[in-house]
Motif scaffolding. Structure first.
Motif, PDB file in Angstrom:
ATOM      1  N   GLN A  55       0.826  -1.205   0.000  1.00  0.00           N
ATOM      2  CA  GLN A  55       0.000   0.000   0.000  1.00  0.00           C
ATOM      3  C   GLN A  55       0.867   1.265   0.000  1.00  0.00           C
ATOM      4  O   GLN A  55       0.541   2.263  -0.656  1.00  0.00           O
ATOM      5  CB  GLN A  55      -0.934   0.002   1.207  1.00  0.00           C
ATOM      6  N   ILE A  56       1.987   1.210   0.725  1.00  0.00           N
ATOM      7  CA  ILE A  56       2.906   2.355   0.755  1.00  0.00           C
ATOM      8  C   ILE A  56       3.500   2.588  -0.634  1.00  0.00           C
ATOM      9  O   ILE A  56       3.621   3.726  -1.098  1.00  0.00           O
ATOM     10  CB  ILE A  56       4.016   2.127   1.801  1.00  0.00           C
ATOM     11  N   ALA A  57       3.872   1.482  -1.307  1.00  0.00           N
ATOM     12  CA  ALA A  57       4.426   1.613  -2.656  1.00  0.00           C
ATOM     13  C   ALA A  57       3.400   2.227  -3.600  1.00  0.00           C
ATOM     14  O   ALA A  57       3.741   3.079  -4.442  1.00  0.00           O
ATOM     15  CB  ALA A  57       4.867   0.241  -3.168  1.00  0.00           C
ATOM     16  N   ALA A  58       2.144   1.831  -3.444  1.00  0.00           N
ATOM     17  CA  ALA A  58       1.093   2.406  -4.289  1.00  0.00           C
ATOM     18  C   ALA A  58       0.849   3.872  -3.947  1.00  0.00           C
ATOM     19  O   ALA A  58       0.645   4.712  -4.826  1.00  0.00           O
ATOM     20  CB  ALA A  58      -0.199   1.599  -4.130  1.00  0.00           C
ATOM     21  N   LEU A  59       0.887   4.188  -2.642  1.00  0.00           N
ATOM     22  CA  LEU A  59       0.660   5.558  -2.198  1.00  0.00           C
ATOM     23  C   LEU A  59       1.674   6.519  -2.788  1.00  0.00           C
ATOM     24  O   LEU A  59       1.340   7.639  -3.196  1.00  0.00           O
ATOM     25  CB  LEU A  59       0.716   5.618  -0.668  1.00  0.00           C
ATOM     26  N   SER A  60       2.931   6.087  -2.857  1.00  0.00           N
ATOM     27  CA  SER A  60       3.981   6.991  -3.327  1.00  0.00           C
ATOM     28  C   SER A  60       3.803   7.378  -4.785  1.00  0.00           C
ATOM     29  O   SER A  60       4.435   8.322  -5.258  1.00  0.00           O
ATOM     30  CB  SER A  60       5.361   6.344  -3.129  1.00  0.00           C
ATOM     31  N   GLN A  61       2.931   6.668  -5.510  1.00  0.00           N
ATOM     32  CA  GLN A  61       2.693   6.989  -6.914  1.00  0.00           C
ATOM     33  C   GLN A  61       1.506   7.939  -7.109  1.00  0.00           C
ATOM     34  O   GLN A  61       1.231   8.360  -8.220  1.00  0.00           O
ATOM     35  CB  GLN A  61       2.443   5.694  -7.705  1.00  0.00           C
ATOM     36  N   VAL A  62       0.791   8.251  -6.014  1.00  0.00           N
ATOM     37  CA  VAL A  62      -0.414   9.077  -6.119  1.00  0.00           C
ATOM     38  C   VAL A  62      -0.041  10.561  -6.045  1.00  0.00           C
ATOM     39  O   VAL A  62       0.677  10.985  -5.134  1.00  0.00           O
ATOM     40  CB  VAL A  62      -1.408   8.725  -4.990  1.00  0.00           C
ATOM     41  N   ARG A  63      -0.532  11.338  -7.000  1.00  0.00           N
ATOM     42  CA  ARG A  63      -0.260  12.773  -6.965  1.00  0.00           C
ATOM     43  C   ARG A  63      -0.908  13.394  -5.725  1.00  0.00           C
ATOM     44  O   ARG A  63      -2.054  13.096  -5.400  1.00  0.00           O
ATOM     45  CB  ARG A  63      -0.818  13.460  -8.212  1.00  0.00           C
ATOM     46  N   GLY A  64      -0.166  14.231  -5.054  1.00  0.00           N
ATOM     47  CA  GLY A  64      -0.645  14.853  -3.829  1.00  0.00           C
ATOM     48  C   GLY A  64      -0.212  14.129  -2.580  1.00  0.00           C
ATOM     49  O   GLY A  64      -0.307  14.670  -1.474  1.00  0.00           O
ATOM     50  N   SER A  65       0.259  12.892  -2.737  1.00  0.00           N
ATOM     51  CA  SER A  65       0.678  12.125  -1.551  1.00  0.00           C
ATOM     52  C   SER A  65       1.891  12.749  -0.884  1.00  0.00           C
ATOM     53  O   SER A  65       2.112  12.572   0.319  1.00  0.00           O
ATOM     54  CB  SER A  65       0.978  10.677  -1.929  1.00  0.00           C
ATOM     55  N   LEU A  66       2.687  13.516  -1.646  1.00  0.00           N
ATOM     56  CA  LEU A  66       3.869  14.154  -1.061  1.00  0.00           C
ATOM     57  C   LEU A  66       3.463  15.071   0.085  1.00  0.00           C
ATOM     58  O   LEU A  66       4.111  15.081   1.145  1.00  0.00           O
ATOM     59  CB  LEU A  66       4.628  14.923  -2.146  1.00  0.00           C
ATOM     60  N   PHE A  67       2.419  15.841  -0.102  1.00  0.00           N
ATOM     61  CA  PHE A  67       1.985  16.769   0.948  1.00  0.00           C
ATOM     62  C   PHE A  67       1.460  16.017   2.165  1.00  0.00           C
ATOM     63  O   PHE A  67       1.700  16.415   3.305  1.00  0.00           O
ATOM     64  CB  PHE A  67       0.905  17.716   0.400  1.00  0.00           C
ATOM     65  N   VAL A  68       0.739  14.922   1.938  1.00  0.00           N
ATOM     66  CA  VAL A  68       0.235  14.126   3.063  1.00  0.00           C
ATOM     67  C   VAL A  68       1.386  13.534   3.857  1.00  0.00           C
ATOM     68  O   VAL A  68       1.426  13.599   5.088  1.00  0.00           O
ATOM     69  CB  VAL A  68      -0.715  13.020   2.557  1.00  0.00           C
ATOM     70  N   LEU A  69       2.359  12.937   3.148  1.00  0.00           N
ATOM     71  CA  LEU A  69       3.519  12.352   3.821  1.00  0.00           C
ATOM     72  C   LEU A  69       4.291  13.412   4.600  1.00  0.00           C
ATOM     73  O   LEU A  69       4.758  13.167   5.722  1.00  0.00           O
ATOM     74  CB  LEU A  69       4.430  11.690   2.786  1.00  0.00           C
ATOM     75  N   LEU A  70       4.430  14.588   4.009  1.00  0.00           N
ATOM     76  CA  LEU A  70       5.158  15.671   4.671  1.00  0.00           C
ATOM     77  C   LEU A  70       4.454  16.090   5.949  1.00  0.00           C
ATOM     78  O   LEU A  70       5.102  16.262   7.000  1.00  0.00           O
ATOM     79  CB  LEU A  70       5.299  16.855   3.721  1.00  0.00           C
ATOM     80  N   ARG A  71       3.138  16.254   5.908  1.00  0.00           N
ATOM     81  CA  ARG A  71       2.409  16.670   7.099  1.00  0.00           C
ATOM     82  C   ARG A  71       2.440  15.587   8.173  1.00  0.00           C
ATOM     83  O   ARG A  71       2.508  15.900   9.366  1.00  0.00           O
ATOM     84  CB  ARG A  71       0.966  17.005   6.724  1.00  0.00           C
ATOM     85  N   VAL A  72       2.367  14.316   7.773  1.00  0.00           N
ATOM     86  CA  VAL A  72       2.467  13.225   8.756  1.00  0.00           C
ATOM     87  C   VAL A  72       3.845  13.249   9.409  1.00  0.00           C
ATOM     88  O   VAL A  72       3.993  13.133  10.631  1.00  0.00           O
ATOM     89  CB  VAL A  72       2.204  11.861   8.092  1.00  0.00           C
ATOM     90  N   ALA A  73       4.894  13.408   8.596  1.00  0.00           N
ATOM     91  CA  ALA A  73       6.259  13.441   9.134  1.00  0.00           C
ATOM     92  C   ALA A  73       6.463  14.621  10.076  1.00  0.00           C
ATOM     93  O   ALA A  73       7.194  14.520  11.070  1.00  0.00           O
ATOM     94  CB  ALA A  73       7.269  13.498   7.997  1.00  0.00           C
ATOM     95  N   ALA A  74       5.810  15.751   9.793  1.00  0.00           N
ATOM     96  CA  ALA A  74       6.043  16.972  10.566  1.00  0.00           C
ATOM     97  C   ALA A  74       5.139  17.109  11.783  1.00  0.00           C
ATOM     98  O   ALA A  74       5.417  17.932  12.661  1.00  0.00           O
ATOM     99  CB  ALA A  74       5.848  18.184   9.656  1.00  0.00           C
ATOM    100  N   GLU A  75       4.088  16.317  11.870  1.00  0.00           N
ATOM    101  CA  GLU A  75       3.129  16.442  12.971  1.00  0.00           C
ATOM    102  C   GLU A  75       3.672  15.787  14.248  1.00  0.00           C
ATOM    103  O   GLU A  75       3.777  14.567  14.330  1.00  0.00           O
ATOM    104  CB  GLU A  75       1.794  15.808  12.563  1.00  0.00           C
ATOM    105  N   ALA A  76       4.003  16.593  15.251  1.00  0.00           N
ATOM    106  CA  ALA A  76       4.654  16.096  16.471  1.00  0.00           C
ATOM    107  C   ALA A  76       3.776  15.153  17.275  1.00  0.00           C
ATOM    108  O   ALA A  76       4.284  14.342  18.062  1.00  0.00           O
ATOM    109  CB  ALA A  76       5.101  17.270  17.337  1.00  0.00           C
ATOM    110  N   SER A  77       2.438  15.247  17.129  1.00  0.00           N
ATOM    111  CA  SER A  77       1.542  14.428  17.951  1.00  0.00           C
ATOM    112  C   SER A  77       1.385  13.001  17.428  1.00  0.00           C
ATOM    113  O   SER A  77       0.818  12.145  18.101  1.00  0.00           O
ATOM    114  CB  SER A  77       0.166  15.093  18.022  1.00  0.00           C
ATOM    115  N   ILE A  78       1.886  12.743  16.248  1.00  0.00           N
ATOM    116  CA  ILE A  78       1.760  11.396  15.669  1.00  0.00           C
ATOM    117  C   ILE A  78       2.851  10.499  16.230  1.00  0.00           C
ATOM    118  O   ILE A  78       3.947  10.948  16.557  1.00  0.00           O
ATOM    119  CB  ILE A  78       1.854  11.476  14.129  1.00  0.00           C
TER     120      ILE A  78
END
Length: 837
Positions: A55-78
């Motif tokens: 699923q991660i491999a498929a996600l990385s091919q979706v346009r817009g996923s970069l912003f989602v991954l970035l926000r997940v990586a940057a969110e301190a509460s996760i």
């Protein structure tokens, strides 16, 4: 730790943000799903983990996923694991897809991504996530800075000026260092270095001001030491390859940094060297000693580059004169201070000591600095260098507990660049070479006194410290061997050293010291010393040469692995470096024992020195090798397979594997007359090795390819015909390799290919490959590929000539049997005519 549901609620706006930025995104990315999938990738259940990875491999091919991954990586509460996974995926996505046209809908969206990645980095406090985000910034800057991302440098500078918090300053410095590192080795020509010049102009004074404020606190606060280290690493990237233009115009622009470099080397109070190994390792890894390491590295580098103005290019002479007059003597004092602290039992990291020795070594040849050194020569030689050359307590322990690691360290070339012992040896050798009147006789006298004192001490009274002192004395003598050879008057002294202090140590049945481990270590050092003096054999009495050969042969059968390895090196040096006519005669009767001993050592450890010894023995005694050739081939093939299996991370094993293939070629060369068809017996051992290398498709074994071709050339040149089907199998593999990855190896491939045709033309004409193609057509395809119009631009004149060799070999060796193909060959060659006119 938050639940997946609560995490999803906290970042519920992520999907909307991504969709707003990229309306064409299909399918829609659910933040809830992203976080859940990232967490599932850590599952202990392999099925769940595999599904998540898909699923991660498929996600990385979706346009817009970069912003989602970035926000997940940057969110301190996760949850940290999910953030780290998101950051890694983000980094890989940026690295592989950033320049793809369909990653972003618009340039504005791409600019927004750049700004958000940098903002996320500047705020991040978790080191694992910070490092991944820093790599993201680095990858984007490689592709977009300065042209498409001119805002990057001003953003970093403003962050450093504002100093809002420690994390933002640290991360801005980290990004600045990565930005500079990208241009570190760029040429001065064609403006490739101009972005770095801009960085220097806009950051250097700010960075120097920050460094001045951080260094006073570095000893007490690790954070300050880390920040200081990052600034010095940035300074290194900006200066170590070439001076900034500003420094060429105004030397003080860089020279004034060295007040802070000196302060970094000297900061912190002296600390006694800890007794526990773990505590020593912790100190070496501390931010303070990493800071000192970078400061000492900068000092050593600048002295090597700019310490002697006459060797500096014209544009840098003004800087060199200023550096030599001001900072260089002050940095020499700092180096002396660190070395003196070490002699008093205070902790100084090995790498810093190595760099200090390197600095002093460079200073030996600089007249003004040597005048400052001269009153301290006794300190340099007898208090700093000689104790450093002595075996440590850890060496003695490792000799017994982990002999393989002991050997690896002793023969690892990188150790010479990182450890203080080699640097101390180089310094002593430099002093003796360039300032012999001041040091040579004095040093030789001290070393003789140490050796004499050891011999005068009863065996049972020889302490471990006494053994260590003798080890250091022998190490120093080895470093002086070349200088001693230049002085004929010292030939008797060398003979005395070997007779009284080296050979007896090797030949002693129970060791010259009461401590068995220490005795073994001394035997190893004595064998090493014998290697260093092997080229003195022509000046030694005949009886002493015979004793040296005998001692080396005895050492080959020692109970201790390090001794056996060094003894093999002594055999190699006596054969290779000695010009004494009697050495060969003394070795020849012992050839079976030498070969057997080398095989036993090779089965214990992957040492290229031992295989080199074997190769030299084969080369020197070629006429006597035939009875052992089959066994040699078998052992070399077995050793090669074992060394390759050790993995590419084992550099020593990789080098030993390469030496094995070279030794195979040397063995075949020694029996090239193929008496009694001995090649037929050797072939089954060597062909599988060649198949493994040639059939590797350019993978991990490509480093052995050229040597393998040499072995195959011998086999195809001297083997009886017709060749075996196994040997012909390599013909097909060679041509496949050429087409797939070995195009540039054509000069090497021609030899065995020509041998196949010229030695066994009947099989060549009748043979077919596994897919039914004739060998003739298969080989013609090589010339066709080289001379194809689309490849002529890549094919150099040399390769074009080789293409004609292929066709010439077929026509010449199959005369009258390929007439139907001659016209096609002529058409191929005609493609060269326009390029020759």
């Amino acid at each position: 730790c938050l639940s997946v549901e609560s995490v999803a609620r906290r970042i519920a706006g992520l999907g909307e943000v991504a969709r707003g930025r990229s309306a064409a995104m299909e399918p829609q990315v659910s933040p809830h799903t992203v976080v859940a999938t990232l967490l599932a990738s850590f599952s202990a259940n392999s099925a769940e983990r595999k599904e998540a990875e898909e699923q991660i491999a498929a996600l990385s091919q979706v346009r817009g996923s970069l912003f989602v991954l970035l926000r997940v990586a940057a969110e301190a509460s996760i949850q940290k694991e999910a953030r780290q996974a998101a950051a890694i995926i983000l980094k890989n996505k940026v690295k592989r897809q950033w320049e793809q046209a369909d990653l972003f809908a618009t340039e504005a969206e791409k600019a927004s991504a750049r700004a958000e990645i940098l903002d996320a980095l500047l705020k991040e406090t978790e080191p694992p996530i910070r490092d991944q985000l820093a790599e993201c910034v680095n990858e984007v800057s490689i592709k977009d800075f300065p042209g498409a991302w001119p805002e990057l440098l001003p953003a970093l500078v403003s962050t450093l000026v504002a100093q809002r918090d420690a994390a933002s300053v640290h991360n801005a410095l980290l990004a600045t260092r990565k930005l500079c590192k990208r241009f570190e080795f760029k040429s001065l020509d064609e403006g490739a270095r101009l972005p770095l010049e801009e960085i220097v102009v806009k950051t250097f004074e700010l960075l120097r001001t920050l460094l001045a404020s951080f260094i006073p606190a570095a000893a007490e606060h690790p954070e300050a030491a880390t920040l200081s280290k990052l600034i010095l690493k940035t300074f290194w990237s900006c200066t170590q390859f070439a001076l900034p233009e500003a420094a060429r115009r105004e030397p003080e622009y860089v020279v004034r940094w060295f007040e802070l470099v000196k302060a970094a080397m000297e900061c912190g109070s002296a600390v006694a060297t800890p007794g526990a190994r773990a505590d020593v390792d912790a100190l070496a890894a501390s931010p303070l000693w990493k800071l000192k390491k970078w400061a000492a590295q900068i000092a050593a580098r600048f002295l090597q580059r700019y310490g002697r103005a006459k060797y500096v290019e014209e544009s840098g002479k003004s800087f060199a004169d200023t550096f030599a007059a001001k900072p260089a003597p002050q940095l020499l004092e700092s180096c002396f201070g660190l070395l003196a602290a070490s002699t008093r039992g205070c902790y100084v990291s090995p790498r810093v000591r190595q760099l200090c020795f390197t600095y002093v070594d460079t200073a030996v040849e600089i007249g003004a600095l040597y005048k400052l050194m001269r009153p301290h020569l006794d300190f340099i030689m007898f208090e700093a260098c000689l104790p450093t050359m002595c075996a440590t307590y850890g060496d003695v322990e490792q000799f017994e507990a982990d002999p393989h690691e002991f050997v690896r360290k002793a023969h690892d070339p990188m150790e010479d660049f990182l450890e203080p012992r080699a640097a101390a040896m180089n310094l002593v050798a430099s002093l003796v070479r360039t300032r012999p009147k001041d040091v040579f006789e004095k040093l030789l006298r001290r070393l003789s006194e140490v050796l004499a004192a050891y011999e005068a001490t009863p065996r049972e009274a020889r302490t471990l410290d006494a053994v260590r002192l003798k080890d250091g004395a022998l190490c120093a003598l080895g470093a002086l061997s070349d200088e001693l050879k230049k002085r004929k008057k010292h030939a008797a002294h060398v003979d005395s050293i070997l007779a009284n202090h080296v050979l007896p140590e090797i030949l002693s049945a129970d060791g010259g010291a009461a401590n068995a481990n220490a005795a073994g270590l001394l035997r190893s050092r004595a064998c090493w010393t014998l290697q260093q003096f092997a080229n003195h054999a022509s000046r030694l009495p005949e009886a002493r040469v015979a004793q040296c050969v005998h001692a080396a042969l005895v050492g080959l059968n020692d109970a201790k692995l390090p001794v056996r390895v060094e003894a093999a090196g002594a055999v190699r040096q006596l054969l290779a470096a000695s010009d004494h006519p009697g050495v060969d005669a003394l070795m020849r009767p012992n050839l079976p024992q030498i070969l057997d001993a080398c095989f036993r050592i090779m089965s214990d450890i992957g040492s290229d020195d031992v295989v080199q010894a074997l190769e030299i023995v084969i080369d020197r005694f070629g006429d006597d090798i035939a009875p052992y050739a089959v066994a040699l081939a078998r052992k070399l093939a077995e050793a090669f397979s074992a060394y390759v299996a050790a993995g590419e991370d084992d550099d020593e094993a990789s080098m030993a594997a390469a030496q094995c293939v070279e030794a195979m070629a040397a063995t075949l060369n020694s029996i090239s007359n193929n008496e009694n068809d001995i090649y037929r017996e050797i072939e089954p051992h060597l062909v599988p090795v060649l198949v493994k290398i040639v059939g590797s498709r350019g993978g991990d074994l490509v480093e052995y390819f050229e040597n393998a071709i040499e072995v195959l050339s011998y086999l195809t040149y001297s083997s009886a015909v017709p060749f075996s089907r196994h040997l012909w199998g390599l013909f097909e593999l060679l041509i496949d390799a050429f087409h797939e990855w070995a195009f540039d190896y054509i000069p090497d491939l021609i030899r065995p290919l020509d041998n196949f045709v010229s030695r066994d033309p009947d099989t060549f004409l009748a043979g077919t490959t596994a897919d039914g193609r004739r060998y003739v057509d298969k080989l013609t395809g090589v010339a066709g590929r080289l001379l194809a119009p689309e490849n002529l631009a890549r094919t150099c004149e040399r390769d074009a000539v080789k293409a004609t060799y292929v066709l010439l070999s077929i026509v010449h060796n199959c005369k009258g049997r390929v007439d139907s193909s001659v016209a096609a060959y002529a058409r191929l060659i005609s493609t060269l005519v326009p390029t020759c006119l």
